[in-house]
Design a protein around this motif. Structure first.
Motif, PDB file in Angstrom:
ATOM      1  N   TRP A 211       0.704  -1.207   0.138  1.00 47.63           N
ATOM      2  CA  TRP A 211      -0.040  -0.073   0.079  1.00 47.63           C
ATOM      3  C   TRP A 211       0.958   1.274  -0.100  1.00 47.63           C
ATOM      4  O   TRP A 211       0.374   2.235  -0.734  1.00 47.63           O
ATOM      5  CB  TRP A 211      -0.946   0.094   1.307  1.00 47.63           C
ATOM      6  N   ASN A 212       1.932   1.353   0.735  1.00 48.94           N
ATOM      7  CA  ASN A 212       2.656   2.474   0.809  1.00 48.94           C
ATOM      8  C   ASN A 212       3.724   2.721  -0.327  1.00 48.94           C
ATOM      9  O   ASN A 212       4.029   3.802  -0.650  1.00 48.94           O
ATOM     10  CB  ASN A 212       3.588   2.484   2.029  1.00 48.94           C
ATOM     11  N   HIS A 213       4.181   1.567  -1.014  1.00 42.33           N
ATOM     12  CA  HIS A 213       4.979   1.750  -1.965  1.00 42.33           C
ATOM     13  C   HIS A 213       4.099   1.595  -3.642  1.00 42.33           C
ATOM     14  O   HIS A 213       4.219   0.455  -4.126  1.00 42.33           O
ATOM     15  CB  HIS A 213       5.919   0.787  -2.006  1.00 42.33           C
ATOM     16  N   LYS A 214       3.578   2.675  -3.682  1.00 41.61           N
ATOM     17  CA  LYS A 214       2.510   2.810  -4.645  1.00 41.61           C
ATOM     18  C   LYS A 214       3.341   2.765  -6.097  1.00 41.61           C
ATOM     19  O   LYS A 214       2.454   2.195  -7.182  1.00 41.61           O
ATOM     20  CB  LYS A 214       1.667   4.077  -4.977  1.00 41.61           C
ATOM     21  N   LEU A 215       4.409   2.626  -6.207  1.00 39.90           N
ATOM     22  CA  LEU A 215       5.134   2.617  -7.543  1.00 39.90           C
ATOM     23  C   LEU A 215       5.196   1.099  -8.065  1.00 39.90           C
ATOM     24  O   LEU A 215       5.507   0.811  -9.230  1.00 39.90           O
ATOM     25  CB  LEU A 215       6.775   3.206  -7.546  1.00 39.90           C
ATOM     26  N   MET A 216       5.123   0.313  -6.818  1.00 36.73           N
ATOM     27  CA  MET A 216       5.137  -1.254  -7.205  1.00 36.73           C
ATOM     28  C   MET A 216       3.795  -1.579  -7.812  1.00 36.73           C
ATOM     29  O   MET A 216       3.790  -2.811  -8.272  1.00 36.73           O
ATOM     30  CB  MET A 216       5.125  -1.975  -5.828  1.00 36.73           C
ATOM     31  N   TRP A 217       2.826  -0.889  -7.751  1.00 37.11           N
ATOM     32  CA  TRP A 217       1.510  -1.281  -8.245  1.00 37.11           C
ATOM     33  C   TRP A 217       1.687  -1.448  -9.838  1.00 37.11           C
ATOM     34  O   TRP A 217       1.019  -2.332 -10.242  1.00 37.11           O
ATOM     35  CB  TRP A 217       0.471  -0.103  -8.148  1.00 37.11           C
ATOM     36  N   GLY A 218       2.551  -0.713 -10.666  1.00 39.15           N
ATOM     37  CA  GLY A 218       2.768  -0.850 -11.906  1.00 39.15           C
ATOM     38  C   GLY A 218       3.371  -2.506 -12.006  1.00 39.15           C
ATOM     39  O   GLY A 218       2.893  -3.172 -12.831  1.00 39.15           O
ATOM     40  N   PHE A 219       4.322  -2.733 -11.212  1.00 41.49           N
ATOM     41  CA  PHE A 219       4.910  -4.156 -11.323  1.00 41.49           C
ATOM     42  C   PHE A 219       3.767  -5.163 -10.984  1.00 41.49           C
ATOM     43  O   PHE A 219       3.685  -6.103 -11.716  1.00 41.49           O
ATOM     44  CB  PHE A 219       5.848  -4.415 -10.101  1.00 41.49           C
ATOM     45  N   GLY A 220       2.817  -4.806  -9.974  1.00 40.89           N
ATOM     46  CA  GLY A 220       1.668  -5.633  -9.732  1.00 40.89           C
ATOM     47  C   GLY A 220       0.776  -5.910 -11.038  1.00 40.89           C
ATOM     48  O   GLY A 220       0.384  -6.981 -11.270  1.00 40.89           O
ATOM     49  N   LEU A 221       0.731  -4.808 -11.827  1.00 41.30           N
ATOM     50  CA  LEU A 221      -0.147  -4.976 -12.902  1.00 41.30           C
ATOM     51  C   LEU A 221       0.284  -5.976 -14.042  1.00 41.30           C
ATOM     52  O   LEU A 221      -0.566  -6.669 -14.432  1.00 41.30           O
ATOM     53  CB  LEU A 221      -0.442  -3.311 -13.738  1.00 41.30           C
ATOM     54  N   PHE A 222       1.360  -5.755 -14.455  1.00 43.41           N
ATOM     55  CA  PHE A 222       2.055  -6.858 -15.059  1.00 43.41           C
ATOM     56  C   PHE A 222       2.058  -8.253 -14.597  1.00 43.41           C
ATOM     57  O   PHE A 222       2.000  -9.226 -15.187  1.00 43.41           O
ATOM     58  CB  PHE A 222       3.421  -6.199 -15.947  1.00 43.41           C
ATOM     59  N   ALA A 223       2.747  -8.232 -13.552  1.00 42.56           N
ATOM     60  CA  ALA A 223       2.689  -9.628 -12.711  1.00 42.56           C
ATOM     61  C   ALA A 223       1.498 -10.456 -12.490  1.00 42.56           C
ATOM     62  O   ALA A 223       1.700 -11.604 -12.561  1.00 42.56           O
ATOM     63  CB  ALA A 223       3.598  -9.312 -11.402  1.00 42.56           C
ATOM     64  N   ALA A 224       0.473  -9.553 -12.640  1.00 38.09           N
ATOM     65  CA  ALA A 224      -0.829 -10.495 -12.514  1.00 38.09           C
ATOM     66  C   ALA A 224      -1.003 -11.212 -13.484  1.00 38.09           C
ATOM     67  O   ALA A 224      -1.904 -12.175 -13.531  1.00 38.09           O
ATOM     68  CB  ALA A 224      -1.938  -9.346 -12.314  1.00 38.09           C
ATOM     69  N   PHE A 225      -0.556 -11.074 -14.866  1.00 37.65           N
ATOM     70  CA  PHE A 225      -0.728 -11.714 -15.839  1.00 37.65           C
ATOM     71  C   PHE A 225      -0.189 -13.329 -15.933  1.00 37.65           C
ATOM     72  O   PHE A 225      -0.644 -14.121 -16.493  1.00 37.65           O
ATOM     73  CB  PHE A 225      -0.215 -11.296 -17.448  1.00 37.65           C
TER      74      PHE A 225
ATOM     75  N   PHE B 291      -7.104  -1.838 -10.627  1.00 34.87           N
ATOM     76  CA  PHE B 291      -6.324  -1.336  -9.467  1.00 34.87           C
ATOM     77  C   PHE B 291      -6.261  -2.667  -8.417  1.00 34.87           C
ATOM     78  O   PHE B 291      -5.089  -2.908  -7.592  1.00 34.87           O
ATOM     79  CB  PHE B 291      -7.306  -0.414  -9.001  1.00 34.87           C
ATOM     80  N   VAL B 292      -7.425  -3.145  -8.250  1.00 38.25           N
ATOM     81  CA  VAL B 292      -7.321  -4.255  -7.039  1.00 38.25           C
ATOM     82  C   VAL B 292      -6.396  -5.372  -7.337  1.00 38.25           C
ATOM     83  O   VAL B 292      -5.623  -6.163  -6.502  1.00 38.25           O
ATOM     84  CB  VAL B 292      -8.738  -5.038  -6.688  1.00 38.25           C
ATOM     85  N   GLY B 293      -6.515  -5.697  -8.647  1.00 40.70           N
ATOM     86  CA  GLY B 293      -5.450  -6.858  -9.032  1.00 40.70           C
ATOM     87  C   GLY B 293      -4.022  -6.661  -8.929  1.00 40.70           C
ATOM     88  O   GLY B 293      -3.230  -7.563  -8.307  1.00 40.70           O
ATOM     89  N   SER B 294      -3.687  -5.337  -9.170  1.00 36.04           N
ATOM     90  CA  SER B 294      -2.236  -4.817  -9.205  1.00 36.04           C
ATOM     91  C   SER B 294      -1.921  -4.963  -7.875  1.00 36.04           C
ATOM     92  O   SER B 294      -0.788  -5.402  -7.444  1.00 36.04           O
ATOM     93  CB  SER B 294      -1.927  -3.633  -9.719  1.00 36.04           C
ATOM     94  N   VAL B 295      -2.745  -4.291  -6.727  1.00 43.60           N
ATOM     95  CA  VAL B 295      -2.267  -4.207  -5.535  1.00 43.60           C
ATOM     96  C   VAL B 295      -2.196  -5.528  -4.767  1.00 43.60           C
ATOM     97  O   VAL B 295      -1.303  -5.912  -4.119  1.00 43.60           O
ATOM     98  CB  VAL B 295      -3.215  -3.124  -4.600  1.00 43.60           C
ATOM     99  N   PHE B 296      -3.239  -6.346  -5.020  1.00 45.95           N
ATOM    100  CA  PHE B 296      -3.181  -7.715  -4.464  1.00 45.95           C
ATOM    101  C   PHE B 296      -2.113  -8.692  -5.008  1.00 45.95           C
ATOM    102  O   PHE B 296      -1.454  -9.534  -4.141  1.00 45.95           O
ATOM    103  CB  PHE B 296      -4.629  -8.376  -4.810  1.00 45.95           C
ATOM    104  N   THR B 297      -1.658  -8.520  -6.290  1.00 45.40           N
ATOM    105  CA  THR B 297      -0.466  -9.240  -6.611  1.00 45.40           C
ATOM    106  C   THR B 297       0.678  -8.893  -6.031  1.00 45.40           C
ATOM    107  O   THR B 297       1.433  -9.791  -5.630  1.00 45.40           O
ATOM    108  CB  THR B 297      -0.440  -9.078  -8.172  1.00 45.40           C
TER     109      THR B 297
END
Length: 327
Positions: A19-33, A290-296
């Protein structure tokens, strides 16, 4: 083995990082695939194949796909048309390659970031360093993910044929065979999932080769097999809770759309009706991304956090702890 932090600690720390490291959400977006780390993919492919036969229809339509490809090959297109088909195929292939590279590298970046956060809890990980780590470990992580996808898919396919055999014959022997294959597939798939989670940790954190990482992951799993199952079950329940939350959010996000629908019906405006549908779909899609990125990011961090604790000091099962066993 040292005293182990509660699983609650892993969940809290991983959620704080995600939650605090929001720049990692971009990583989560792609890693979710790539799918989540853990047994969720196993449950969806192995579990649904054995209960709802969800995986089998894909293989039933293979003759139709073959006929489609044959029909496409027999088309009498002009040279310019074939060049456009080839160009489109190359573009789609290039997009798939770029998406695969971004997904695998992002997974490595999340693992690296979590490892750094465990080593230096008061400092947020550096995104540039994490991305470089992910790209530098791309091929090893790609092979590990490929092994997982191939083996779990093969298990699901094998189970699908056993399922069809039960439907056709419905004999006691076939039922027993189906149950045996189902249990064996679930065990093999679950162990494989854990092995590749830990192997990915060894690759990124310890710079191990693929072979050494898998061997080390096997030793880590055999020493912490009950812990692995417990954490996987916790994350599985979190997935169920998240699914329910998404279902509720669907109705909440589509409430403005319903208002527009009522207005469209009142004024008999088909344009406003379609605008309402588009707005609702856009809002819900953004929310899912958004949810998928953060949860990944969260689930990958949980497994990496536990890996960092297990492969150095070690972790004791909470079940064993409840029964009075101490480390």
């Amino acid at each position: 083995m040292t005293k182990v932090p509660l699983y609650r600690e892993a969940i809290i720390n991983s959620w704080r990082l995600a939650w605090n490291h929001k720049l990692m959400w971009g990583f989560g977006l792609f890693a979710a695939f790539l799918g989540q780390m853990g047994i969720l993919e196993l449950v969806t492919k192995i579990g649904l194949t054995g209960t709802s036969y969800a995986y089998f229809p894909t293989w039933i339509v293979l003759p139709d796909l073959y006929n489609l490809s044959t029909s496409l090959g027999s088309l009498s297109l002009p040279l310019e048309g074939w060049l456009w088909v080839i160009w489109l195929g190359l573009v789609l292939f290039g997009f798939a390659v770029l998406l695969t590279f971004a997904s695998v590298s992002s997974q490595g970046a999340i693992i690296h970031s979590t490892a750094q956060a465990v080593k230096k809890p008061k400092k947020l990980p550096d995104v540039d360093s994490a991305w470089r780590s992910g790209t530098s470990h791309f091929w090893r992580l790609f092979v590990l993910n490929l092994i997982k996808k191939v083996v779990i898919s093969l298990l699901a396919i094998y189970l699908a044929y056993a399922t069809v055999n039960v439907i056709i014959s419905a004999s006691g022997t076939d039922y027993a065979l189906f149950i045996s294959i189902f249990v064996l597939s679930a065990i093999v798939g679950m162990v494989l999932s854990f092995l590749l989670i830990y192997a990915a940790g060894y690759v990124v954190v310890e710079e191990y080769s693929i072979g050494k990482a898998i061997r080390s992951a096997w030793r880590l799993f055999t020493n912490h097999w009950l812990v692995s199952i417990e954490v996987a079950i916790v994350i599985l329940f979190l997935n169920i809770a998240l699914s329910l939350a998404i279902l509720v959010s669907f109705f909440i996000l589509f409430f403005p759309t319903l208002l527009l629908w009522w207005i469209a019906v009142y004024f008999v405006s088909s344009a406003l009706y379609y605008v309402a549908i588009v707005i609702g779909m856009i809002l819900f899609t953004i929310f899912i991304i958004f949810v998928g990125s953060v949860f990944t990011v969260f689930t990958t961090s949980v497994w990496t956090y536990l890996f960092m604790k297990m492969h150095k000091p070690g972790v004791t099962s909470r079940v064993l702890h409840w029964f009075g066993f101490r480390s």
